[in-house]
Design an enzyme around this catalytic site. Structure first.
Site, mmCIF file in Angstrom:
data_model
loop_
_atom_site.group_PDB
_atom_site.id
_atom_site.type_symbol
_atom_site.label_atom_id
_atom_site.label_comp_id
_atom_site.label_asym_id
_atom_site.label_seq_id
_atom_site.Cartn_x
_atom_site.Cartn_y
_atom_site.Cartn_z
ATOM 1 N N THR A 26 6.994 0.820 -1.267
ATOM 2 C CA THR A 26 6.143 1.508 -2.242
ATOM 3 C C THR A 26 6.651 2.956 -2.386
ATOM 4 O O THR A 26 6.436 3.367 -3.488
ATOM 5 C CB THR A 26 4.771 1.148 -1.823
ATOM 6 O OG1 THR A 26 4.227 0.013 -1.385
ATOM 7 C CG2 THR A 26 3.878 1.652 -3.012
ATOM 8 N N LEU A 48 1.532 3.858 1.648
ATOM 9 C CA LEU A 48 2.445 4.364 2.613
ATOM 10 C C LEU A 48 3.617 3.522 3.210
ATOM 11 O O LEU A 48 4.384 3.960 4.073
ATOM 12 C CB LEU A 48 1.534 4.636 3.986
ATOM 13 C CG LEU A 48 0.474 5.666 3.722
ATOM 14 C CD1 LEU A 48 -0.305 5.863 5.161
ATOM 15 C CD2 LEU A 48 1.046 6.961 3.530
ATOM 16 N N LYS A 49 3.689 2.303 2.605
ATOM 17 C CA LYS A 49 4.749 1.293 2.901
ATOM 18 C C LYS A 49 6.023 1.642 2.281
ATOM 19 O O LYS A 49 6.168 2.401 1.298
ATOM 20 C CB LYS A 49 4.482 -0.114 2.631
ATOM 21 C CG LYS A 49 3.325 -0.777 3.122
ATOM 22 C CD LYS A 49 3.444 -0.764 4.719
ATOM 23 C CE LYS A 49 2.255 -1.452 5.523
ATOM 24 N NZ LYS A 49 1.104 -0.485 5.354
ATOM 25 N N ASN A 50 7.065 1.344 2.878
ATOM 26 C CA ASN A 50 8.602 1.798 2.696
ATOM 27 C C ASN A 50 8.890 1.507 1.358
ATOM 28 O O ASN A 50 9.375 2.454 0.492
ATOM 29 C CB ASN A 50 9.571 1.423 3.668
ATOM 30 C CG ASN A 50 9.321 1.635 5.093
ATOM 31 O OD1 ASN A 50 8.634 2.701 5.372
ATOM 32 N ND2 ASN A 50 9.916 1.050 5.801
ATOM 33 N N VAL A 68 0.895 -1.055 0.156
ATOM 34 C CA VAL A 68 0.179 -0.108 -0.053
ATOM 35 C C VAL A 68 0.703 1.460 0.035
ATOM 36 O O VAL A 68 2.101 1.290 0.461
ATOM 37 C CB VAL A 68 -1.046 -0.125 1.225
ATOM 38 C CG1 VAL A 68 -0.270 0.490 2.541
ATOM 39 C CG2 VAL A 68 -2.166 0.828 1.049
#
Length: 214
Positions: A199, A195-197, A193
């Protein structure tokens, strides 16, 4: 000074891939998804990777594969996002929350040891901020509780102990003692998603991923 929190890094190449996918007629599971599953499985060193729509769906799928439901207990850490706990409620099992350690965001392993009983079917360790949990300690604990374990189905019987269903939403690409996260726990769930590092650094066009390490 204006510092953007999470600016998307989208070039013409990513736009081309999205356009090609839309023109192909495959807007859900298709050849690109299968290719991604194979590449991730090979990268992590695990025999199987399955892409779903969300990490939440991945975690719930794992619990359902394990035959977990009413009357069973699942342990996870109180310091987490709601999905780590809500999936337990989705399958009708009892949610057992333990606190994190003092001066550490990982679960209290002594509390984990004390919380396991005959109704415990799985634990959900959480790799906060990309830092893997102490899986040597976790597996030592669940192995020591084998005599308490009562399997519900053939998968649980094959594992023979409390299952480790890792929430690695923060840890895609991390490693633990030379092994890639995704090849250690019984089941591992990732997230891509926005907000994940991972991504933020490299957008892939697939929202989230779940993988099973057998």
């Amino acid at each position: 000074m204006n510092i953007q929190f999470s600016p998307p890094d989208i070039s013409d190449l990513e736009i081309k891939y999205v356009t090609d996918a839309l023109r192909s007629g495959w807007i859900t599971t298709g050849p690109r998804t299968k290719e991604l599953e194979k590449k991730i499985a090979a990268w992590l060193g695990t025999p199987k990777c399955v892409c779903l729509n969300s990490q939440t769906a991945c975690a719930e799928l794992c619990l359902r594969l394990l035959g977990i439901g009413p009357g069973d207990e699942i342990i996870t850490c109180a310091y987490t996002y709601t999905a780590s706990a809500s999936v337990v409620c989705h399958v009708g099992a009892k949610l057992v929350l333990i606190d994190c350690q003092k001066d550490n965001l990982q679960m209290d392993y002594d509390a984990l040891d004390r919380a396991i009983n005959e109704k415990t079917k799985a634990i959900i360790p959480i790799d906060i901020g990309g830092i893997p949990c102490d899986y040597d300690r976790i597996f030592k604990i669940v192995e020591s509780k084998r005599k308490l374990f009562k399997p519900n189905n053939k998968i649980q019987e094959a594992i023979g102990r409390v299952a480790v269903v890792e929430d690695a939403a923060h840890a895609f690409g991390a490693s633990y003692k030379g092994k890639m996260i995704g090849s250690i726990a019984d089941f591992t769930n990732f997230s891509l998603v926005v907000l994940k590092n991972r991504t933020r650094k490299e957008y892939t066009g697939i929202s989230e991923i779940g993988s099973k390490a057998a």
